[in-house]
Structure formats: C-alpha cells, structure tokens
Scaffold this active site. Structure first.
Site, PDB file in Angstrom:
ATOM      1  N   VAL A 149      39.836  26.261  85.406  1.00 56.16           N
ATOM      2  CA  VAL A 149      40.018  26.222  83.652  1.00 56.16           C
ATOM      3  C   VAL A 149      41.083  25.789  82.889  1.00 56.16           C
ATOM      4  CG1 VAL A 149      40.297  27.438  81.630  1.00 56.16           C
ATOM      5  CG2 VAL A 149      39.076  28.148  83.478  1.00 56.16           C
ATOM      6  N   ASP A 150      42.460  25.642  84.021  1.00 57.27           N
ATOM      7  CA  ASP A 150      43.548  25.773  83.412  1.00 57.27           C
ATOM      8  C   ASP A 150      43.618  24.301  83.634  1.00 57.27           C
ATOM      9  OD1 ASP A 150      44.596  27.948  82.751  1.00 57.27           O
ATOM     10  OD2 ASP A 150      45.358  28.146  84.654  1.00 57.27           O
TER      11      ASP A 150
END
Length: 420
Positions: free
Chosen positions: A369-370
């Site tokens: 996600v990051d």
C-alpha cells in the site's frame, strides 16, 4: 528580502539539489540506513560460513564501533536512550567475528550496559531467536509458533495464509527453524554467558545433548506418522520460501527474511555453497551501502521505488511541471517497475495482485500500500502528458479497490482525482 522571497529561495535551492541527485535511469537512490540488526546478522553469517569476505566484515564492524554511544549502548534511532537488544546483537557480532576481544574498552562498556539493563534474558524475542540459531541462547521447550500453522486452511483465523505478506515471508523460515530447534555453533567457540544475569545459559549444554538424542530418534523412525506430518509441513514451508525468492536471490527483497531463509535451508540439508544460498548471499551483498564514516551497512531493503516516488512528487508539489524532463524520466522509471506477475495462493485465493509497486526495484511480485500510493501521486500529473501511461495508473488504482486497500490509501489520495 521579504520572508516569502526567502522561503521561495530556499525551496528553489532544495529543488536544485534534489534534481542534481537524480540518477541517469530516472531514479533517486538514497541509503536506507537502519539499526545494528542487519549488520550484526551479516557479520555472524560471514564469520561462520564465508571467511573470504573479511574486508566487508571489517567495514561492517567499523560502522558498529562508530555507532556505539558513550555509555556503551547501541541505539535504534539517534535520539533514543539506548536499545538493549541492539546492543546485544552488536556486541555478539563484534565478539564472534573476532574484530574485538572481550576486554576491549567498547566491549566492556557494552557489557556493563547490558547487565545494567537486565542481561540477555531481557532481550527482545527476535534477538533471542538470532542467538538461539547460533547456539547462544536456549530454545524454548515448546516453540510458540508451531509448524502445523502452515497446514491450517485459510478460513481459520490464525492460519498462516491470513497473515500479511511481510509476516508470512519471515515466518515461513521461522516455522522450520523453531520446529527443528536448529543451531549453527560458531567456529570461534565464543560464548556470551557473561552477559546473562541468571544461570539460564546452562540449559544450552543440556539442550545440545537433547537435540542429538532427538535427531537419533527421528533417524530410527523416519516413517512414523508424526514424522511424515512434520516432513510434509516442512516441505510446504520450503516450497513457499523457494517460490518467493526474488530475482536477486533474496526473500521478498528483505535482508532480515533472507537471513532466516539461509538458516532454514541449512537446517533442512542445503549446503552453504548450494546455488540457492549462494544466490541469496549475492543478493545480500548487493544491499551493501557505504556510510559517511567510511564503514559499510547492510540495508534491510533498498528503497529506490519509495525514494523516487517521493522525490518526484515533492518536486511537482514545489512547482516543477510534470512535463519537465526530471519528472518524465522518474515516471518512466517507475512505470517500468509496475508489478505484472500474478501468483495464486492455496485454496485459489489471490496472493499477488498486479498493478502495484514494491519498496525496491528487486521486488517484482509483492506490491504494498505505502509504495503504490506514493507512485500514484507521483504519476497523477504525468498522465496528462502521456496518454499511454493512463492504463497503468488505472490498473494500480483498481488494484486498491479489488484488494480493499482503500482504508489505508484513501486518506492519502484525498484531493487526487482519477484521470479520465
């Protein structure tokens, strides 16, 4: 000069500096410097199995000594008060590698700090795990993470397949090592019993005899039901590990997971010079970066994708046009690393979704996600200049929706319109 003019001049200065640090391939490559764990683990592994790497060993040790604080401790971060587990790991690496003797002043200071802080018994479980692998701390009678977890179906809440990819990657080798209670005694024969505050270390002697007796018992009855189940589970964990080795030889591009993988493969019969372990070592060596003090450091994972996405987005936020060559080259680099592989997990559940990005360029099939949200922001304006990039942008965006990741990414993408 007015205040706003001074601020803008400073912004321009930083923009010029960041642009000057861009590489020819469009990336930014900064050192991902962390605490002593990766250096300590690499030093112990080298001094145990790869003595020809003496130059690297010396440079890693040099950095550790330089990083020691005045009271003998090592820190995870520059502004903390000292970290017991990091100090134990650094001390152990310096001792086992032969770089410093027990009576060297830095070692004496470290010993005093460790004993003041409660000794080895108070270390973090990950440090005790590392020590147990090297026959420096007793394995628990019952390892708290049983091997059979890898056999549980996904619908069970604590099944191996419900863990995050990062946890699975580390725990696949841990399950093997904990089940076998594997140890790789160091050739130097050095021990750290003087760092204990209780007689707990005496269990090591009894444990080594117990391991030999258990090994003989397993060899006498290799076809027993329990033995068959254990072998099946170990093979399942081994297959998971081998299937998730990156092209550079590391496990999911994490040094920490790769260390565990090497020990796990040794535990089940691989030799130090086997192709898979030799490839893993080359991968770890590729993570070496030079530090400002002249030493060397093992990055836990190079941060090239993360660095490039943040640098490009920052420049655009500061006023650099998405049509600028700096942004264009960064975008081309990021798009070349978009994940396109799709692998399936047990029971048909999706393990790797296409469209996202990982942390480093060696990570080819583990989007997170990051990094994906960072790349999304870096490419948003770029899609106005390159229509052929729009499909990649939408693909990564839809990956979030399909994977129900928007709970994390949503706030970060607020105000970012989906290109049409």
């Amino acid at each position: 000069m007015e205040l706003l003019e001074k601020v803008q001049a400073e912004i321009n200065r930083y923009m010029t500096r960041i642009q000057s640090e861009q590489q020819e391939d469009g990336s930014w490559r900064y050192d991902f410097e962390t605490g002593p764990m990766t250096d300590a683990s690499m030093m112990i592994l080298i001094s145990s199995l790869y003595p020809e790497e003496q130059e690297l060993l010396s440079k890693l040790a040099q950095r550790l000594v330089h990083k020691q604080a005045d009271q003998g401790e090592w820190k995870q971060y520059n502004d903390d008060d000292g970290h017991l587990s990091s100090t134990i790991e650094a001390y152990t690496a310096l001792l086992l590698s032969g770089y410093l003797e027990r009576d060297a002043p830095p070692m004496k200071r470290a010993k005093d700090y460790i004993l003041r802080s409660g000794g080895v018994e108070k270390a973090h479980v990950s440090t005790k795990f590392m020590l147990a692998l090297n026959d420096l701390y007793p394995w628990p009678a019952y390892f708290p993470m049983p091997l059979f977890l890898i056999d549980l179906p996904k619908w069970i809440p604590f099944s191996f397949y419900r863990w995050s990819s990062y946890v699975r990657t580390h725990f696949a080798p841990i399950l093997i090592l904990g089940h076998l209670k594997f140890t790789l005694p160091h050739p130097s024969g050095a021990d750290i019993s003087h760092l204990y505050t209780t007689p707990k270390y005496t269990k090591l002697h009894h444990q080594s005899h117990g391991h030999r007796r258990s090994a003989k018992k397993r060899n006498r009855n290799p076809c027993g039901l329990q033995g068959k189940r254990s072998n099946h589970s170990i093979q399942k964990a081994e297959s998971f590990i081998l299937e998730h080795i990156e092209r550079d030889g590391t496990l999911y591009s994490y040094a920490s997971a790769t260390f565990f993988m090497i020990y796990a493969l040794l535990a089940i019969g691989y030799q130090p010079d086997s192709p898979v372990i030799s490839h893993a070592m080359k991968g770890l060596l590729s993570f070496v970066t030079k530090t400002d003090d002249g030493g060397m450091h093992i990055q836990n994972s190079p941060s090239t994708v993360w660095d490039t996405a943040l640098a490009s987005y920052t420049l655009q936020e500061a006023g650099l046009s998405a049509g600028d060559d700096t942004v264009q080259r960064a975008a081309a680099y990021l798009l070349s690393l978009q994940h396109t592989e799709k692998k399936e997990q047990a029971e048909g559940s999706l393990l790797h979704m296409t469209g996202g990005w990982g942390f480093s360029e060696s990570n080819k099939a583990n989007p997170d996600v990051d990094d994906t949200q960072a790349v999304l922001r870096a490419l948003t304006r770029y899609t106005s200049y390159r229509a052929d990039s729009l499909e990649s942008w939408k693909k990564e965006y839809s990956t979030y929706s399909a994977g129900k990741m928007m709970t994390v990414a949503g706030p970060l993408l607020s105000g970012t319109a989906l290109p049409s």
